[in-house]
Design a protein around this motif. Structure first.
Motif, mmCIF file in Angstrom:
data_model
loop_
_atom_site.group_PDB
_atom_site.id
_atom_site.type_symbol
_atom_site.label_atom_id
_atom_site.label_comp_id
_atom_site.label_asym_id
_atom_site.label_seq_id
_atom_site.Cartn_x
_atom_site.Cartn_y
_atom_site.Cartn_z
ATOM 1 N N SER A 131 17.220 13.195 78.835
ATOM 2 C CA SER A 131 18.853 13.365 78.978
ATOM 3 C C SER A 131 20.121 13.983 80.077
ATOM 4 N N GLU A 132 18.860 14.140 81.302
ATOM 5 C CA GLU A 132 19.615 14.609 82.679
ATOM 6 C C GLU A 132 19.485 13.124 83.847
ATOM 7 N N TYR A 133 18.637 12.141 83.320
ATOM 8 C CA TYR A 133 18.126 11.119 83.941
ATOM 9 C C TYR A 133 18.817 10.662 84.990
ATOM 10 N N LYS A 134 18.452 10.984 86.603
ATOM 11 C CA LYS A 134 19.020 10.068 88.213
ATOM 12 C C LYS A 134 19.168 8.881 87.884
ATOM 13 N N VAL A 135 20.276 8.362 88.032
ATOM 14 C CA VAL A 135 21.393 7.020 88.153
ATOM 15 C C VAL A 135 19.738 6.134 89.699
ATOM 16 N N GLY A 136 19.808 4.905 89.392
ATOM 17 C CA GLY A 136 19.315 4.864 89.755
ATOM 18 C C GLY A 136 19.689 4.022 90.816
ATOM 19 N N VAL A 137 21.343 4.070 91.023
ATOM 20 C CA VAL A 137 22.064 2.386 91.494
ATOM 21 C C VAL A 137 23.266 3.174 92.073
ATOM 22 N N LYS A 138 23.144 2.931 93.500
ATOM 23 C CA LYS A 138 23.726 3.364 94.200
ATOM 24 C C LYS A 138 25.558 2.446 94.996
ATOM 25 N N LEU A 139 26.743 3.511 94.448
ATOM 26 C CA LEU A 139 28.142 2.461 95.231
ATOM 27 C C LEU A 139 28.095 2.883 96.442
ATOM 28 N N TYR A 140 28.415 1.492 96.935
ATOM 29 C CA TYR A 140 29.103 1.564 97.922
ATOM 30 C C TYR A 140 30.410 0.856 98.893
ATOM 31 N N VAL A 141 31.500 1.550 99.048
ATOM 32 C CA VAL A 141 32.857 0.210 99.326
ATOM 33 C C VAL A 141 32.765 -0.354 100.151
ATOM 34 N N LYS A 142 32.990 -1.221 101.061
ATOM 35 C CA LYS A 142 32.483 -1.848 102.276
ATOM 36 C C LYS A 142 31.767 -1.177 103.492
ATOM 37 N N PHE A 193 28.700 4.520 101.327
ATOM 38 C CA PHE A 193 27.832 5.217 100.880
ATOM 39 C C PHE A 193 28.690 6.109 99.702
ATOM 40 N N ILE A 194 29.365 6.044 98.061
ATOM 41 C CA ILE A 194 29.680 6.868 97.852
ATOM 42 C C ILE A 194 28.990 7.667 96.646
ATOM 43 N N MET A 195 27.810 6.939 95.910
ATOM 44 C CA MET A 195 27.709 8.021 95.017
ATOM 45 C C MET A 195 26.662 7.463 94.588
ATOM 46 N N ASP A 196 25.655 7.764 93.581
ATOM 47 C CA ASP A 196 24.206 7.780 93.569
ATOM 48 C C ASP A 196 24.443 8.309 92.582
ATOM 49 N N ASP A 197 25.533 9.120 91.775
ATOM 50 C CA ASP A 197 24.701 10.135 89.971
ATOM 51 C C ASP A 197 26.161 9.095 89.309
ATOM 52 N N ALA A 198 26.637 7.933 89.108
ATOM 53 C CA ALA A 198 27.706 7.464 88.522
ATOM 54 C C ALA A 198 26.813 6.905 87.698
ATOM 55 N N LYS A 199 26.904 7.204 86.307
ATOM 56 C CA LYS A 199 26.325 7.059 85.024
ATOM 57 C C LYS A 199 28.070 5.169 84.288
ATOM 58 N N GLU A 200 28.320 5.473 85.060
ATOM 59 C CA GLU A 200 29.450 5.199 84.693
ATOM 60 C C GLU A 200 29.216 3.159 85.144
ATOM 61 N N LEU A 201 28.117 3.031 86.598
ATOM 62 C CA LEU A 201 28.018 1.958 86.603
ATOM 63 C C LEU A 201 27.582 0.842 85.927
ATOM 64 N N LEU A 202 26.206 1.106 85.108
ATOM 65 C CA LEU A 202 25.528 0.332 84.835
ATOM 66 C C LEU A 202 25.253 1.240 83.194
ATOM 67 N N PRO A 203 25.587 0.491 81.910
ATOM 68 C CA PRO A 203 24.442 1.381 80.818
ATOM 69 C C PRO A 203 23.589 1.545 80.772
ATOM 70 N N GLN A 204 23.055 3.217 79.679
ATOM 71 C CA GLN A 204 22.462 4.059 79.773
ATOM 72 C C GLN A 204 21.141 3.172 79.378
ATOM 73 N N TYR A 205 21.431 2.090 78.472
ATOM 74 C CA TYR A 205 19.519 1.777 78.246
ATOM 75 C C TYR A 205 19.837 0.564 79.524
ATOM 76 N N LEU A 206 20.179 0.154 80.145
ATOM 77 C CA LEU A 206 20.143 0.113 81.976
ATOM 78 C C LEU A 206 19.320 0.378 83.267
ATOM 79 N N ARG A 207 19.226 1.963 82.456
ATOM 80 C CA ARG A 207 19.523 3.141 83.213
ATOM 81 C C ARG A 207 18.523 3.396 84.310
#
Length: 621
Positions: free
Chosen positions: A292-303, A306-320
């Motif tokens: 349940s505390e899985y680590k998100v694998g998608v990193k968010l960059y803006v231009k 690097f902004i974050m790598d722990d945002a579970k909103e970037l993809l739905p849970q089933y694509l974690r």
């Protein structure tokens, strides 16, 4: 020197920002480097578009200079710089950003091309997490006078005239006790590579590097300057310029692993929203995939920042399980840059990204079936999870998921099942409710085997929950064989109705079993077994009720199953000939209990079951 106090709201908010807004103190360097990058972006834009600035010599670079002995770090850039008014406005007021003001003056393509970040103006204050004193010396491009801004981050700041030979900003950080850990060249390089490796401008670090003095047989400190960032975002380069090795090396950097990815999907979107995505599918499922505390694998960059790598909103849970990068040109951030706002930009990027990933997987399934089976071996279960909540992509997911079947070895697709349907077959059938071995021997499958009709074996523990809400594949109904209504598909018009002759037995069974069953009736789905239990269409099976109670849902009403008996079975025929005696009653309970056991349902009273079984065995031995 001019002594000035922070505005009231700044004084009230500053300590909160310093101690609560950012989750990791190392963020300070990302914020300051990002501010320098903003300043360089602004000046670069002006040298290209404004006649006043075109004559300026522009050598974009960011310089970090570490003094380990004094515990100071100096950050310099050759960007737009600030004058006295800018310093007061931008460093003396929370959430009033020079970048934000600059953006408001742009429009059209200029705004699109400005490549600016930092629209909330509080990132600078993160430096006071690690510093007890900060000096800023800045000279605005096109002006002669430079200014020094000094503050301890508590009550106010001082401003005085200063000297700086060229336009730009120099910031000197005097580390506090907590910040002394960052007066370390290795740590600074690590942070730059983590957060700012793909900033568009080169970042140089000057520090005392240890080198071996062969003549004197000792290690000397030599002042060294090295570039510490790549200054290039690989994912923003055209796919035609990249090799497979390029992609694999970036994957290892992103994932922190050593193995190669199974697949990758690289997309650049242009139009009303501009963003780049590079998604990887790991060859092996992440270890925390079902945590349940899985680590998100998608990193968010803006231009490129690097902004974050722990945002579970970037993809739905089933694509974690997906790893990779989303780099947006348009994505707004909240005041800390760490917590992504719920907004239409993110929704659009997320929606398009999901469709892209699923579309690519569908192409692989069609064109590289052997490779796709490697993917399914690791990720079939998460894809099934998507069927439960992702209604927009359900049809695609149904094409991607694979199933066990009574007809073929290994796994099969619904498309292949459809191709094998008999001419008179009305639906695609499946069975849920336990381990594969239990399901394959279920009495519920007997009539399907006899009629050579394929049934899918859904043995994952959540399959009944998921597929109870999936009732169609295209135009074809999906039906569970343990639902009472499914028997209607099995009735042949030429078959006689045998229920009429069973009425006395059915009445006896109803009377004996009482409120343990909802109904008793003759079955058309049994061939070799004497009995089975089924549930109504909208009710969970007994097995599912057990699971739900085990998960803590104690308020589930006790739903009763329907007992079906096989009119052609010898036991049923013999019971029909007996009077309503104690042996017949024992046999009635045994018919019910064995049906429960075949469904994997625990008996309410095992002792009573054993006693009845022994009494019947005693008569037959």
């Amino acid at each position: 020197m001019s002594k000035r106090e922070f505005q009231t709201e700044v004084s009230q908010l500053l300590q909160l920002i310093i101690h609560s807004l950012y989750s990791h103190p190392e963020i300070f360097l990302r914020e300051l480097v990002s501010n320098s990058s903003d300043a360089l972006d602004k000046l670069r834009h002006l040298t290209l578009t404004d006649e006043v600035y075109k004559a300026l010599q522009f050598d974009p670079r960011i310089e970090l200079e570490l003094d380990e002995e004094k515990k100071t770090l100096t950050i310099s850039d050759s960007g737009i710089g600030m004058n006295e008014e800018d310093l007061t406005s931008n460093l003396g007021t929370i959430a009033r950003s020079g970048t934000k003001s600059f953006l408001s003056q742009l429009s059209g393509d200029a705004k699109k091309d400005s490549n600016l970040i930092g629209q909330f103006g509080v990132g600078f204050y993160s430096v006071f997490m690690v510093a007890d004193r900060v000096e800023v010396v800045s000279r605005k491009a096109g002006e002669e006078q430079a200014w020094r801004w000094v503050s301890d981050g508590k009550t106010g700041f001082d401003i005085e005239p200063a000297e700086r030979p060229v336009a730009g900003t120099t910031l000197v950080i005097h580390f506090n006790e907590e910040g002394k850990q960052y007066a370390n060249s290795w740590r600074l390089q690590e942070i730059v590579k983590k957060y700012s490796n793909h900033i568009a401008f080169p970042i140089f670090l000057t520090y005392d590097k240890s080198q071996w003095n062969e003549a004197e047989k000792k290690s000397d400190k030599v002042r060294t300057t090295e570039q510490v960032n790549a200054a290039s975002a690989l994912w923003r380069r055209p796919k035609s310029e990249l090799t497979d090795e390029d992609y694999k090396e970036l994957y290892k950097s992103v994932s922190g692993g050593w193995d190669d990815p199974l697949f990758w999907f690289h997309t650049k979107a242009e139009g009303s929203l501009e963003y780049t995505t590079l998604f990887y599918i790991p060859a092996k499922a992440p270890l925390d995939l079902y945590n349940s505390e899985y680590k998100v694998g998608v990193k968010l960059y803006v231009k490129r920042v690097f902004i974050m790598d722990d945002a579970k909103e970037l993809l739905p849970q089933y694509l974690r399980f997906v790893r990779g990068i989303i780099d947006s040109e348009d994505l707004p951030l909240n005041v800390s840059r760490e917590i992504l706002q719920q907004n239409r930009v993110l929704t659009s990027i997320r929606t398009a990204s999901v469709k892209k990933i699923l579309s690519e997987l569908k192409n692989i399934a069609a064109n590289q079936p052997d490779e796709y089976l490697k993917f399914i071996a690791e990720y079939n279960r998460p894809l099934k999870e998507g069927l439960y909540g992702d209604y927009a992509n359900r049809e695609t997911l149904l094409e991607l998921v694979r199933f066990k079947s009574t007809k073929v070895d290994g796994l099969t697709s619904l498309a292949d099942v459809k191709s094998r349907m008999k001419d008179d077959q009305k639906s695609i059938y499946y069975i849920t409710g336990g381990a594969e071995s239990l399901l394959r021997t279920s009495p519920l499958l007997e009539i399907y085997k006899k009629k050579d009709v394929e049934v899918l074996i859904l043995d994952d523990d959540f399959d009944e929950v998921i597929f109870s809400g999936v009732d169609k594949y295209g135009e074809i109904d999906l039906k569970a064989v343990n639902k009472s209504s499914t028997s209607e598909d099995l009735k042949g018009g030429e078959e006689p109705d045998k229920a009429e002759g069973l009425k006395p037995l059915i009445e006896m069974l109803k009377k004996t079993l009482g409120d343990r069953v909802k109904d008793v009736r003759a079955s058309v789905r049994l061939a070799d077994s004497p009995s089975c239990i089924v549930s109504d269409e909208e009710e969970p099976s007994l097995k599912m009720q057990q699971m739900m109670r085990a998960m803590g849902q104690k308020d589930i009403p006790a739903l009763k199953p329907t007992l079906e008996i096989n009119p052609d079975h010898e036991i049923v025929k013999k019971l029909l000939a007996r009077s309503d005696d104690s042996v017949a009653q024992d046999a009635a309970w045994l018919l019910f209990d064995q049906a429960l056991l075949m469904e994997g349902v625990a008996l309410q009273d095992p002792a009573a079951f054993v006693q009845r079984l022994n009494r019947v065995l005693n008569l037959s031995v």
